[in-house]
Design a protein around this motif. Structure first.
Motif, PDB file in Angstrom:
ATOM      1  N   THR A 165      51.592   3.856 -76.144  1.00 35.29           N
ATOM      2  CA  THR A 165      51.439   2.443 -76.503  1.00 35.29           C
ATOM      3  C   THR A 165      51.816   1.487 -75.376  1.00 35.29           C
ATOM      4  O   THR A 165      51.708   0.275 -75.549  1.00 35.29           O
ATOM      5  CB  THR A 165      52.302   2.119 -77.733  1.00 35.29           C
ATOM      6  N   HIS A 166      52.248   2.036 -74.252  1.00 39.38           N
ATOM      7  CA  HIS A 166      52.679   1.177 -73.147  1.00 39.38           C
ATOM      8  C   HIS A 166      52.224   1.789 -71.828  1.00 39.38           C
ATOM      9  O   HIS A 166      52.454   2.970 -71.577  1.00 39.38           O
ATOM     10  CB  HIS A 166      54.201   1.024 -73.159  1.00 39.38           C
ATOM     11  N   THR A 167      51.614   0.992 -70.991  1.00 44.34           N
ATOM     12  CA  THR A 167      51.044   1.501 -69.740  1.00 44.34           C
ATOM     13  C   THR A 167      52.082   2.195 -68.855  1.00 44.34           C
ATOM     14  O   THR A 167      51.772   3.166 -68.168  1.00 44.34           O
ATOM     15  CB  THR A 167      50.356   0.361 -68.947  1.00 44.34           C
ATOM     16  N   ASP A 168      53.322   1.708 -68.879  1.00 44.28           N
ATOM     17  CA  ASP A 168      54.351   2.316 -68.039  1.00 44.28           C
ATOM     18  C   ASP A 168      54.688   3.734 -68.464  1.00 44.28           C
ATOM     19  O   ASP A 168      55.258   4.502 -67.673  1.00 44.28           O
ATOM     20  CB  ASP A 168      55.631   1.469 -68.071  1.00 44.28           C
ATOM     21  N   ASN A 169      54.371   4.096 -69.706  1.00 40.21           N
ATOM     22  CA  ASN A 169      54.723   5.426 -70.207  1.00 40.21           C
ATOM     23  C   ASN A 169      53.645   6.477 -69.966  1.00 40.21           C
ATOM     24  O   ASN A 169      53.886   7.670 -70.189  1.00 40.21           O
ATOM     25  CB  ASN A 169      55.035   5.362 -71.708  1.00 40.21           C
ATOM     26  N   VAL A 170      52.465   6.065 -69.522  1.00 41.60           N
ATOM     27  CA  VAL A 170      51.401   7.036 -69.260  1.00 41.60           C
ATOM     28  C   VAL A 170      51.859   8.055 -68.222  1.00 41.60           C
ATOM     29  O   VAL A 170      51.707   9.272 -68.402  1.00 41.60           O
ATOM     30  CB  VAL A 170      50.109   6.340 -68.802  1.00 41.60           C
ATOM     31  N   SER A 171      52.434   7.574 -67.134  1.00 42.39           N
ATOM     32  CA  SER A 171      52.887   8.485 -66.074  1.00 42.39           C
ATOM     33  C   SER A 171      54.052   9.353 -66.562  1.00 42.39           C
ATOM     34  O   SER A 171      54.204  10.496 -66.108  1.00 42.39           O
ATOM     35  CB  SER A 171      53.298   7.705 -64.828  1.00 42.39           C
ATOM     36  N   TYR A 172      54.846   8.839 -67.478  1.00 41.29           N
ATOM     37  CA  TYR A 172      55.952   9.630 -68.034  1.00 41.29           C
ATOM     38  C   TYR A 172      55.401  10.843 -68.770  1.00 41.29           C
ATOM     39  O   TYR A 172      55.848  11.974 -68.560  1.00 41.29           O
ATOM     40  CB  TYR A 172      56.786   8.764 -68.982  1.00 41.29           C
ATOM     41  N   TYR A 173      54.402  10.636 -69.612  1.00 36.02           N
ATOM     42  CA  TYR A 173      53.813  11.755 -70.346  1.00 36.02           C
ATOM     43  C   TYR A 173      53.009  12.678 -69.442  1.00 36.02           C
ATOM     44  O   TYR A 173      52.907  13.885 -69.706  1.00 36.02           O
ATOM     45  CB  TYR A 173      52.957  11.241 -71.503  1.00 36.02           C
ATOM     46  N   GLU A 190      46.563  -9.715 -79.843  1.00 33.50           N
ATOM     47  CA  GLU A 190      46.125  -9.767 -78.452  1.00 33.50           C
ATOM     48  C   GLU A 190      45.383  -8.504 -78.028  1.00 33.50           C
ATOM     49  O   GLU A 190      45.156  -8.280 -76.830  1.00 33.50           O
ATOM     50  CB  GLU A 190      47.336  -9.996 -77.537  1.00 33.50           C
ATOM     51  N   ARG A 191      45.035  -7.669 -78.978  1.00 31.33           N
ATOM     52  CA  ARG A 191      44.267  -6.448 -78.738  1.00 31.33           C
ATOM     53  C   ARG A 191      44.902  -5.580 -77.637  1.00 31.33           C
ATOM     54  O   ARG A 191      44.266  -5.284 -76.613  1.00 31.33           O
ATOM     55  CB  ARG A 191      42.817  -6.786 -78.377  1.00 31.33           C
ATOM     56  N   PRO A 192      46.154  -5.142 -77.864  1.00 36.91           N
ATOM     57  CA  PRO A 192      46.817  -4.313 -76.852  1.00 36.91           C
ATOM     58  C   PRO A 192      46.097  -2.991 -76.649  1.00 36.91           C
ATOM     59  O   PRO A 192      45.515  -2.425 -77.576  1.00 36.91           O
ATOM     60  CB  PRO A 192      48.219  -4.098 -77.435  1.00 36.91           C
ATOM     61  N   THR A 193      46.139  -2.480 -75.427  1.00 33.22           N
ATOM     62  CA  THR A 193      45.493  -1.220 -75.088  1.00 33.22           C
ATOM     63  C   THR A 193      46.397  -0.046 -75.441  1.00 33.22           C
ATOM     64  O   THR A 193      47.603  -0.068 -75.189  1.00 33.22           O
ATOM     65  CB  THR A 193      45.148  -1.168 -73.595  1.00 33.22           C
ATOM     66  N   MET A 194      45.790   0.997 -76.008  1.00 32.60           N
ATOM     67  CA  MET A 194      46.468   2.255 -76.314  1.00 32.60           C
ATOM     68  C   MET A 194      45.794   3.362 -75.504  1.00 32.60           C
ATOM     69  O   MET A 194      44.613   3.264 -75.158  1.00 32.60           O
ATOM     70  CB  MET A 194      46.353   2.602 -77.801  1.00 32.60           C
ATOM     71  N   TRP A 195      46.542   4.437 -75.229  1.00 31.52           N
ATOM     72  CA  TRP A 195      45.999   5.562 -74.480  1.00 31.52           C
ATOM     73  C   TRP A 195      46.161   6.841 -75.295  1.00 31.52           C
ATOM     74  O   TRP A 195      47.293   7.263 -75.579  1.00 31.52           O
ATOM     75  CB  TRP A 195      46.730   5.715 -73.151  1.00 31.52           C
ATOM     76  N   ALA A 196      45.050   7.450 -75.668  1.00 27.89           N
ATOM     77  CA  ALA A 196      45.080   8.749 -76.349  1.00 27.89           C
ATOM     78  C   ALA A 196      45.324   9.824 -75.296  1.00 27.89           C
ATOM     79  O   ALA A 196      44.650   9.847 -74.266  1.00 27.89           O
ATOM     80  CB  ALA A 196      43.773   8.996 -77.073  1.00 27.89           C
ATOM     81  N   MET A 197      46.299  10.713 -75.545  1.00 31.60           N
ATOM     82  CA  MET A 197      46.662  11.718 -74.558  1.00 31.60           C
ATOM     83  C   MET A 197      46.780  13.095 -75.223  1.00 31.60           C
ATOM     84  O   MET A 197      47.245  13.198 -76.362  1.00 31.60           O
ATOM     85  CB  MET A 197      47.981  11.365 -73.873  1.00 31.60           C
ATOM     86  N   THR A 198      46.325  14.118 -74.531  1.00 36.50           N
ATOM     87  CA  THR A 198      46.376  15.468 -75.079  1.00 36.50           C
ATOM     88  C   THR A 198      47.088  16.412 -74.121  1.00 36.50           C
ATOM     89  O   THR A 198      47.111  16.206 -72.904  1.00 36.50           O
ATOM     90  CB  THR A 198      44.964  16.017 -75.370  1.00 36.50           C
ATOM     91  N   PHE A 199      47.634  17.468 -74.698  1.00 30.29           N
ATOM     92  CA  PHE A 199      48.283  18.541 -73.952  1.00 30.29           C
ATOM     93  C   PHE A 199      47.696  19.852 -74.409  1.00 30.29           C
ATOM     94  O   PHE A 199      47.622  20.126 -75.613  1.00 30.29           O
ATOM     95  CB  PHE A 199      49.795  18.528 -74.212  1.00 30.29           C
ATOM     96  N   ASN A 200      47.253  20.664 -73.460  1.00 33.56           N
ATOM     97  CA  ASN A 200      46.713  21.982 -73.777  1.00 33.56           C
ATOM     98  C   ASN A 200      47.337  23.012 -72.844  1.00 33.56           C
ATOM     99  O   ASN A 200      47.218  22.897 -71.627  1.00 33.56           O
ATOM    100  CB  ASN A 200      45.188  22.011 -73.612  1.00 33.56           C
ATOM    101  N   MET A 201      47.974  24.003 -73.409  1.00 31.05           N
ATOM    102  CA  MET A 201      48.597  25.045 -72.590  1.00 31.05           C
ATOM    103  C   MET A 201      48.352  26.409 -73.238  1.00 31.05           C
ATOM    104  O   MET A 201      48.582  26.566 -74.424  1.00 31.05           O
ATOM    105  CB  MET A 201      50.096  24.801 -72.466  1.00 31.05           C
TER     106      MET A 201
END
Length: 201
Positions: A165-173, A190-201
């Motif tokens: 939910t926060h651009t600064d956390n993308v690199s954290y994940y 204000e139509r905040p941007t969200m980032w869907a993220m996946t993990f596959n191992m």
């Protein structure tokens, strides 16, 4: 400092909800639901209490991290594979606890929930990191990292999904192996941007 993790139980709900309310006090997604800061900060403890009690604790995936004094420093709300969707019966039972938190913002919350659900992948089955938060005084000490890594390494193969939910956390994940699959805007405020993220191992 030693970190201990364990499965959260119903007795942890008040403390865990307080941790999440503090962590998400200024989160863009929560701000989209409650634009007014005072209203948001009053609502979040009730909201997380209802969410944990009715939806997530019963599924058995919520974990907490504690320090030397055994107080909860971080909370990870994981929904197990195949259990992220909420049925109507459970939602109805939760309404008496949810509505006092949402009040006039119920429509906004429903709109956002629908947007998130529409973006959520159905296959393959995966662990869903709904929320993760750390108290202010415990940030940067590895509590959240422990809750993420232990979930991702407990079984093989592991698949996981989250919405950042926060651009600064993308690199954290990214550090844990999550990659962005798409970005999208919430259809409110204000139509905040969200980032869907996946993990596959």
């Amino acid at each position: 400092m030693p970190i201990t993790t364990r499965v959260a139980t119903s007795s942890d709900v008040p403390e865990a909800a307080a941790v999440l309310a503090e962590a998400f006090a200024d989160d863009p997604l929560m701000t989209a639901i409650w634009p007014d800061q005072r209203q948001r900060r009053n609502a979040l403890p009730r909201y997380f209490t209802a969410s944990l009690r009715h939806f997530h604790i019963p599924r058995g995936g919520v974990r907490v991290a504690t320090g030397i004094d055994d107080t909860i420093a971080a909370v990870a709300v994981w929904d197990p594979p195949g259990q992220w969707e909420t049925n109507l019966t459970t939602t109805i039972r939760a309404l008496p606890d949810l509505l006092p938190a949402l009040r006039t913002r119920a429509t906004a919350a429903i709109t956002i929930r629908r947007t998130l659900d529409q973006r959520h992948p159905h296959k393959p089955k995966h662990w869903y990191l709904v929320n993760i938060g750390t108290t202010r005084k415990s940030r940067g000490q590895g509590y959240a990292a422990r809750l993420i890594t232990e979930r991702l390494t407990v079984e093989t193969p592991t698949r996981a999904y989250l919405v950042c939910t926060h651009t600064d956390n993308v690199s954290y994940y990214n550090r844990f192996g999550f990659t962005v699959t798409e970005s999208f805007a919430l259809p409110t405020g204000e139509r905040p941007t969200m980032w869907a993220m996946t993990f596959n191992m």
